[in-house]
Design a protein around this motif. Structure first.
Motif, mmCIF file in Angstrom:
data_model
loop_
_atom_site.group_PDB
_atom_site.id
_atom_site.type_symbol
_atom_site.label_atom_id
_atom_site.label_comp_id
_atom_site.label_asym_id
_atom_site.label_seq_id
_atom_site.Cartn_x
_atom_site.Cartn_y
_atom_site.Cartn_z
ATOM 1 N N ALA A 343 0.818 -1.225 0.000
ATOM 2 C CA ALA A 343 0.000 0.000 0.000
ATOM 3 C C ALA A 343 0.848 1.270 0.000
ATOM 4 O O ALA A 343 0.392 2.321 -0.461
ATOM 5 C CB ALA A 343 -0.930 -0.006 1.221
ATOM 6 N N ASP A 344 2.078 1.198 0.495
ATOM 7 C CA ASP A 344 2.922 2.400 0.571
ATOM 8 C C ASP A 344 4.342 2.056 0.109
ATOM 9 O O ASP A 344 5.284 1.995 0.916
ATOM 10 C CB ASP A 344 2.935 2.931 2.008
ATOM 11 N N PRO A 345 4.517 1.796 -1.199
ATOM 12 C CA PRO A 345 5.837 1.375 -1.695
ATOM 13 C C PRO A 345 6.897 2.473 -1.565
ATOM 14 O O PRO A 345 8.089 2.202 -1.622
ATOM 15 C CB PRO A 345 5.559 1.050 -3.163
ATOM 16 N N GLY A 346 6.474 3.725 -1.359
ATOM 17 C CA GLY A 346 7.450 4.804 -1.253
ATOM 18 C C GLY A 346 8.041 4.935 0.137
ATOM 19 O O GLY A 346 9.020 5.669 0.335
ATOM 20 N N ALA A 347 7.480 4.249 1.132
ATOM 21 C CA ALA A 347 7.996 4.351 2.503
ATOM 22 C C ALA A 347 9.323 3.607 2.613
ATOM 23 O O ALA A 347 9.651 2.748 1.797
ATOM 24 C CB ALA A 347 6.973 3.783 3.484
ATOM 25 N N ARG A 348 10.073 3.924 3.625
ATOM 26 C CA ARG A 348 11.378 3.279 3.849
ATOM 27 C C ARG A 348 11.141 2.165 4.886
ATOM 28 O O ARG A 348 11.087 2.393 6.091
ATOM 29 C CB ARG A 348 12.402 4.294 4.346
ATOM 30 N N TRP A 349 11.020 0.949 4.367
ATOM 31 C CA TRP A 349 10.641 -0.184 5.208
ATOM 32 C C TRP A 349 11.877 -0.956 5.680
ATOM 33 O O TRP A 349 12.867 -1.089 4.976
ATOM 34 C CB TRP A 349 9.733 -1.151 4.439
ATOM 35 N N SER A 350 11.766 -1.505 6.883
ATOM 36 C CA SER A 350 12.817 -2.387 7.402
ATOM 37 C C SER A 350 12.154 -3.541 8.152
ATOM 38 O O SER A 350 11.040 -3.412 8.675
ATOM 39 C CB SER A 350 13.752 -1.630 8.353
ATOM 40 N N VAL A 351 12.850 -4.683 8.188
ATOM 41 C CA VAL A 351 12.407 -5.836 8.977
ATOM 42 C C VAL A 351 13.509 -6.168 9.974
ATOM 43 O O VAL A 351 14.685 -6.263 9.602
ATOM 44 C CB VAL A 351 12.107 -7.058 8.086
ATOM 45 N N LEU A 352 13.140 -6.319 11.247
ATOM 46 C CA LEU A 352 14.078 -6.718 12.294
ATOM 47 C C LEU A 352 13.817 -8.174 12.660
ATOM 48 O O LEU A 352 12.657 -8.553 12.939
ATOM 49 C CB LEU A 352 13.905 -5.847 13.545
ATOM 50 N N TYR A 353 14.869 -8.981 12.638
ATOM 51 C CA TYR A 353 14.777 -10.381 13.043
ATOM 52 C C TYR A 353 15.457 -10.487 14.411
ATOM 53 O O TYR A 353 16.669 -10.341 14.524
ATOM 54 C CB TYR A 353 15.473 -11.286 12.019
ATOM 55 N N ILE A 354 14.664 -10.701 15.469
ATOM 56 C CA ILE A 354 15.183 -10.669 16.844
ATOM 57 C C ILE A 354 15.303 -12.100 17.363
ATOM 58 O O ILE A 354 14.305 -12.839 17.426
ATOM 59 C CB ILE A 354 14.258 -9.851 17.771
ATOM 60 N N ASP A 355 16.518 -12.490 17.740
ATOM 61 C CA ASP A 355 16.782 -13.830 18.268
ATOM 62 C C ASP A 355 17.238 -13.707 19.717
ATOM 63 O O ASP A 355 18.154 -12.955 20.032
ATOM 64 C CB ASP A 355 17.861 -14.537 17.447
ATOM 65 N N LEU A 356 16.574 -14.458 20.607
ATOM 66 C CA LEU A 356 16.941 -14.471 22.017
ATOM 67 C C LEU A 356 18.114 -15.431 22.193
ATOM 68 O O LEU A 356 17.972 -16.641 22.064
ATOM 69 C CB LEU A 356 15.742 -14.929 22.857
ATOM 70 N N THR A 357 19.290 -14.933 22.446
ATOM 71 C CA THR A 357 20.494 -15.767 22.461
ATOM 72 C C THR A 357 20.527 -16.645 23.716
ATOM 73 O O THR A 357 20.135 -16.219 24.806
ATOM 74 C CB THR A 357 21.762 -14.901 22.426
ATOM 75 N N GLY A 358 20.997 -17.873 23.536
ATOM 76 C CA GLY A 358 21.142 -18.808 24.658
ATOM 77 C C GLY A 358 19.830 -19.236 25.266
ATOM 78 O O GLY A 358 19.776 -19.645 26.430
ATOM 79 N N PHE A 359 18.726 -19.202 24.495
ATOM 80 C CA PHE A 359 17.428 -19.523 25.080
ATOM 81 C C PHE A 359 17.331 -20.996 25.476
ATOM 82 O O PHE A 359 16.687 -21.341 26.469
ATOM 83 C CB PHE A 359 16.315 -19.163 24.094
#
Length: 744
Positions: A343-359
């Protein structure tokens, strides 16, 4: 006009009712036909079962008579006492009787004595087959109507004999006669010419007709072709069913041959009206049930309409939300995230992949309930830190995703830092200052606009997260195009690592440790090397992280340690000079329950004296369970191993923890030497560590020493050993051996 409209409506109504009535009639006729066929098949099956039961009954008599005949055939025909005794042994508590007949002497033996056999009876018996069933007859002894099963044999003196088991016909009838539909239909045993041999004793059964074909022929309504086909089937020993008029009504005839007696049939006769009445009852009950079901369905629809909104909400919650954290799941993330990006291809998009270390370690040590608390806490941190339009989801066990739109790229880094701070030193599940950390991979769509699909964005963020090394520093990383190449290279390494180890491509180089004057070699470190066919060397910085992640490092560590021990044993046996060799041990290996016992067994097998092998443990290991690590080091020291802490001062260790650890060597983190010239603080820290180590009776090694200035500083600070390019690079084992011999 209204009348015409009304007429059309009436005509439509009448036509609809007519179609409905016709449909119902067709349905009833179809159901009647189907149920009648099913009933006929069921009756035929029951008749077949009755025939099989009678066959089994007769076959058992054959088996009994075979035993009887076998015993009789061993005795002479005039041994009356033995024959009478044997007859008595076969008598049963039932009203069955056994007979032995001497067909040559025309004598009959029975349990009550003997009798003469008439010449006429003897002639009839002499012409019978080896075994069979006698048609019902009146017993000469009791006068009761009976059925006999016989078997022929030869006495020991050559006389022709016959043994006979006699059943009361009434008992056979009561046992095997079938009754259908509450006494409306019965079964009969007949010959294939129609003669009735055994009929049902039920008071409602027909006891007058003597031949099956007579009652069929009496009715003029029966088809001659159908009757002829029926007779041929009976003559040919076939099974089947036919409908004939009998006693002013249609009747179903089901016939099955009795295989143990040639020419005998079990025939069941059931009035057709009874079967149709049964079908009608089923149709009526079916229609009633359909009506009830219709009413029930209408009631359910009404209830469903009232609760559908709540139901849809619950289904949506189950389908799209995680039950533990309450966050959306990945499916919901893909739907909503994909819609937002599109819907908003002009926006500056980012994806964060969060991993809990040593879980996994958290679950193993603290328990799954505490692990759940940690996941819920991380979810609350992400929910708190996200912008209003951002989307957060739980991707898998300990992995979370965030779709974030930013204006300035620095905003993404600031967001990651807030998340990291939110996980540091918190009270979770009643436990204070829990040391938790996260690794965050970042993908910004502007770095690869072709990857606008939400799944591709997640993949690239995952690549960035996987590129983060173990440790607290550099806890978030942004994707770049080189990461894809790194992932492919990792796959290539994993594809050949097993074969490379089996083929001996792995070896070790040795880097000497010198005294601070550089005058003599005082120790060395064994370093794993991978030399592929053709001499190409794979960098340890390339394969070691991969092996630590997939745990192949366990096999490599043991392999290098074994080769080092074997080489030391070889030099000892030859009387050549040796020095203490330190061998690196991965944190993955230390977590294994059998770590100490495995290494001790290898050392003992190679008969390595105590103090010649030193195990290097990275400082990051001490972040884990200190009590357990302390226990492991004490076991290693007791087994004759030296223990050193590698990269000391890199940020993980605790001086209080060091005080309780029985290590004998610490290796200074080379970062202090590289940065010493910048601020001078590194020099102060190095001097402090060296002085502290001396007071704790711990030796110090400086690794990565490359310049005369660094060497002069370390000598002045009192460092015990120097390891670095200033004196020697890592050497192949033969070159190191020559160095030792020259030094000696």
């Amino acid at each position: 006009m209204k009348r015409r409209h009304l007429s059309v409506l009436l005509a439509a109504a009448v036509l609809s009712l007519a179609l409905l009535a016709a449909s119902m009639l067709l349905y009833i006729d179809h159901v009647n036909s189907s149920l009648w066929k099913q009933s006929a098949a069921s009756i035929l099956e029951l008749t077949s079962q009755g025939s099989n039961a009678l066959d089994t009954f007769i076959q058992k008599d054959y088996d009994t008579l075979q035993v009887f005949a076998s015993e009789m055939s061993e005795r002479p025909s005039d041994d009356q006492v033995w024959i009478q005794s044997n007859l008595a042994s076969f008598e049963s508590p039932l009203k069955d009787s056994y007979f032995c007949i001497d067909l040559t002497a025309n004598r009959v033996y029975h349990n009550g004595g003997t009798a003469d056999l008439s010449a006429e009876a003897a002639g009839q018996l002499a012409g019978m087959k080896d075994q069979g069933v006698l048609e019902p007859y009146n017993s000469a002894q009791s006068g009761v109507r009976s059925l006999g099963v016989y078997k022929r044999f030869t006495f020991g003196d050559g006389h022709s004999g016959l043994v006979l088991k006699q059943h009361r016909l009434e008992d056979v009838t009561d046992r095997f006669a079938l009754s259908f539909y509450n006494g409306s239909g019965f079964s009969y045993v007949v010959k294939n010419d129609g003669e009735v041999l055994i009929r049902s004793s039920n008071k409602n059964s027909n006891r007058t007709f003597k031949n099956l074909y007579d009652i069929i022929d009496l009715s003029g309504k029966n088809s001659e072709l159908a009757l002829t086909s029926f007779k041929e089937a009976m003559t040919d020993g076939q099974s089947g069913a036919a409908v004939f008029s009998y006693n002013k009504a249609q009747n179903l005839f089901c016939y099955v041959p009795i295989s143990s007696v040639e020419g005998w049939y079990l025939v069941s006769i059931i009035p057709n009206s009874v079967i149709l009445d049964q079908a009608s009852n089923i149709i009526n009950w079916t229609l009633l049930l359909c009506g009830l079901i219709t009413v029930l369905i209408l009631a359910i629809i009404l209830i469903y309409n009232r609760s559908s909104r709540e139901h849809r909400r619950e289904v949506r919650q189950i389908a799209y939300y995680d039950s533990l954290t309450g966050l959306p799941n990945f499916e919901k993330f893909k739907l909503d995230g994909g819609s937002q990006v599109a819907a908003d291809p002009g926006a500056r998009w980012s994806v964060l992949y969060i991993d809990l270390t040593g879980f996994k370690l958290v679950n193993d040590v603290m328990g799954f309930q505490f692990g759940d608390e940690v996941l819920r806490y991380l979810a609350s941190v992400l929910t708190r830190e996200k912008a209003e339009a951002d989307i957060v989801c739980r991707f898998s066990a300990d992995n979370f995703l965030m779709l974030h739109a930013y204006k300035e790229r620095a905003e993404v880094g600031a967001l990651c830092q807030r998340i990291i701070r939110g996980m540091n030193g918190q009270t979770i599940g009643g436990k204070q200052d829990v040391p938790l950390s996260v690794h965050i991979g970042i993908f910004c769509l502007e770095d690869d606009p072709a990857a606008s699909d939400i799944s591709l964005m997640v993949d690239r963020a995952h690549m960035a997260q996987k590129s983060i090394k173990n440790g607290r520093s550099n806890q978030y990383c942004q994707y770049d195009s080189g990461m894809r190449s790194e992932m492919l290279r990792r796959s290539e390494i994993e594809a050949v690592m097993e074969k490379a180890l089996a083929d001996g491509e792995f070896t070790f180089y040795i880097q000497p440790k010198y005294d601070v004057d550089g005058s003599r070699v005082v120790g060395a470190e064994a370093l794993a090397r991978w030399i592929q066919p053709g001499g190409k060397m794979v960098s340890p910085g390339e394969f070691i992280p991969v092996f630590e992640q997939n745990q192949f490092i366990l096999q490599l560590d043991e392999y290098i340690f074994t080769r080092v021990c074997e080489r030391l044993r070889n030099r000892l046996e030859q009387g050549l000079p040796v020095v203490t060799i330190s061998v690196n041990v991965s944190r993955v290996h230390v977590r294994q329950e059998d770590f100490v016992s495995t290494y001790q067994a290898i050392k003992d097998r190679c008969q390595i004296p105590d103090g010649l092998i030193e195990l290097e443990l990275t400082e990051s290991i001490f972040l884990e369970n200190l009590d357990r690590i302390g226990s492991i080091i004490r076991e290693l020291r007791a087994a004759g191993f030296g223990c050193s802490i590698d990269d000391f001062g890199s940020g993980y260790s605790s001086l209080n923890a060091l005080k309780g650890m029985p290590v004998n060597v610490i290796k200074l983190d080379r970062e202090f030497l590289l940065n010493e010239g910048d601020t001078g603080k590194g020099a102060v820290i190095v001097r402090s560590i060296i002085q502290m180590a001396k007071k704790l009776d711990i030796e110090t090694v400086a690794e990565g020493v490359e310049t005369p200035e660094q060497l002069a500083f370390l000598k002045d600070a009192g460092c015990d050993m120097i390891q670095g390019f200033i004196f020697s690079r890592p050497l192949p084992e033969p070159d190191f051996a020559r160095l030792l011999e020259e030094d000696a």
